[in-house]
Design an enzyme around this catalytic site. Structure first.
Site, PDB file in Angstrom:
ATOM      1  N   GLY A 122       0.834  -1.204   0.000  1.00  0.00           N
ATOM      2  CA  GLY A 122       0.000   0.000   0.000  1.00  0.00           C
ATOM      3  C   GLY A 122       0.860   1.242   0.000  1.00  0.00           C
ATOM      4  CB  SER A 148       4.283   3.533   3.437  1.00  0.00           C
ATOM      5  OG  SER A 148       5.277   4.250   2.761  1.00  0.00           O
ATOM      6  CB  SER A 158       0.366   3.512  10.552  1.00  0.00           C
ATOM      7  OG  SER A 158       1.058   4.703  10.874  1.00  0.00           O
ATOM      8  CE1 TYR A 164       0.150   4.872   5.591  1.00  0.00           C
ATOM      9  CE2 TYR A 164       0.626   6.234   7.510  1.00  0.00           C
ATOM     10  CZ  TYR A 164       0.825   5.079   6.785  1.00  0.00           C
ATOM     11  OH  TYR A 164       1.684   4.117   7.244  1.00  0.00           O
ATOM     12  NE  ARG A 187       5.421  11.345  15.481  1.00  0.00           N
ATOM     13  CZ  ARG A 187       5.599  10.528  14.453  1.00  0.00           C
ATOM     14  NH1 ARG A 187       6.713  10.573  13.732  1.00  0.00           N
ATOM     15  NH2 ARG A 187       4.673   9.660  14.139  1.00  0.00           N
TER      16      ARG A 187
HETATM   17  C1  15L Z   1       4.381   5.663   9.090  1.00  0.00           C
HETATM   18  O1  15L Z   1       3.287   5.104   9.181  1.00  0.00           O
HETATM   19  C2  15L Z   1       5.130   5.722   7.820  1.00  0.00           C
HETATM   20  O2  15L Z   1       4.903   4.584   7.015  1.00  0.00           O
HETATM   21  C3  15L Z   1       6.603   5.924   8.034  1.00  0.00           C
HETATM   22  O3  15L Z   1       7.179   6.292   6.802  1.00  0.00           O
HETATM   23  C4  15L Z   1       6.895   6.990   9.098  1.00  0.00           C
HETATM   24  O4  15L Z   1       6.467   8.240   8.628  1.00  0.00           O
HETATM   25  C5  15L Z   1       6.197   6.614  10.376  1.00  0.00           C
HETATM   26  O5  15L Z   1       4.836   6.384  10.173  1.00  0.00           O
HETATM   27  C6  15L Z   1       6.362   7.654  11.502  1.00  0.00           C
HETATM   28  O6  15L Z   1       5.363   8.048  12.081  1.00  0.00           O
HETATM   29  O7  15L Z   1       7.488   8.012  11.800  1.00  0.00           O
END
Ligand code: 15L
Length: 266
Positions: A71, A73, A109, A134, A172
């Site tokens: 997918g 990301s 995520s 997303y 973070r």
């Molecule tokens: C995600 O879900 C992304 O796929 C990755 O590229 C990062 O951006 C990650 O989160 C993040 O929050 O650091």
């Protein structure tokens, strides 16, 4: 578990997982829309566009367990998110069910819950608070997983992945870092643990600054080895190079929250 499929195998997390899972399962089929540049001669690769159900059926045939990383990301236009992460994710679960797949591990995520403030510690039973289109697509994937688990008996594990990397890249990420080997632990629990029906885990290592209660994963035997704190000096040096972003700094999802943000004062 004899035969597994990894979707999204050409991406960064996919490439790491392929390397770390080598030899763990007798047969590993990998798929992506494009061929990975580092494809080994011993690797079984089938190209597939997740938005095309017929192609997804081909990659799930004869498979017992799927690690669905495929997918889009990061945040993107609705058309892209819809095609890759809504239609694509539906096709994946539907084809898995019709092919008799037993387990699906879905790469969700942290952005499904990105609008929780940083001072709030959350578990897996909170209401989703997506920080982007997303993030919405990841919440959708989790809901779809629950449907196929409850209605059709598929064993589904959703991992709300923080950030997979060799080390935490900024302040973070000190809270959400996931050491690649710890991701392997979580994936293996999802594929192999006998008691999985539908579970949500946080994809995070043993991070002192964690915002997430990962007791649910621990209940299934997860024992993370990575400790973000070991890299604090590096992460804070990198942080100092970033420009200030008060909205990003207020919420767990960081820049995914400040992107397109215009809620203040309304
Ligand atoms: C995600 O879900 C992304 O796929 C990755 O590229 C990062 O951006 C990650 O989160 C993040 O929050 O650091």
């Amino acid at each position: 578990m004899q035969a597994i499929l990894i979707t999204g195998a050409a991406g960064d997390v996919g490439a790491r997982l392929r390397r770390l899972l080598r030899g763990v399962y007798p047969r590993i089929r990998i798929s992506d829309i494009r061929k990975p540049s580092d494809l080994g001669s011993d690797e079984e690769f089938i190209a597939a566009d997740l938005a095309d159900y017929g192609q997804v059926e081909k990659i799930t045939s004869g498979i017992e367990g799927i690690v669905h990383l495929g997918g889009f990301s990061v945040e993107g236009p609705w058309e892209t998110i819809h095609r890759s992460n809504i239609v694509g994710c539906y096709n994946l679960f539907e084809a898995a069910y019709r092919s008799g797949v037993k387990r699906v591990v879905f790469a969700s995520s942290n952005h499904a819950v990105g609008f929780y403030p940083r001072e709030r510690k959350i578990g897996v039973d909170v209401t989703v608070r997506p920080d982007s289109r997303y993030g919405v697509s990841k919440a959708f994937g989790e809901a779809l997983g629950a449907l196929y688990a409850d209605k059709h008996g598929l064993g589904v594990t959703c991992i709300r992945i923080g950030n997979v990397n060799d080390k935490p890249l900024d302040k973070r990420r000190l809270s959400i870092w996931l050491k690649p080997e710890d991701l392997v632990q979580l994936v293996r629990i999802g594929l192999e643990h006998p008691d999985i029906r539908f579970e949500i885990f946080y994809g995070a290592s043993d991070n002192k600054a964690a915002w997430w209660d990962n007791g649910n994963a621990e209940r299934f035997g997860y024992r993370p080895q990575g400790r973000a704190e070991d890299f604090r000096a590096f992460a804070m040096t990198e942080q100092a190079k970033l420009s200030a972003d008060p909205i990003a700094e207020r919420y767990q999802g960081g820049p995914f929250c400040s992107d397109e943000y215009d809620a203040d004062g309304k």
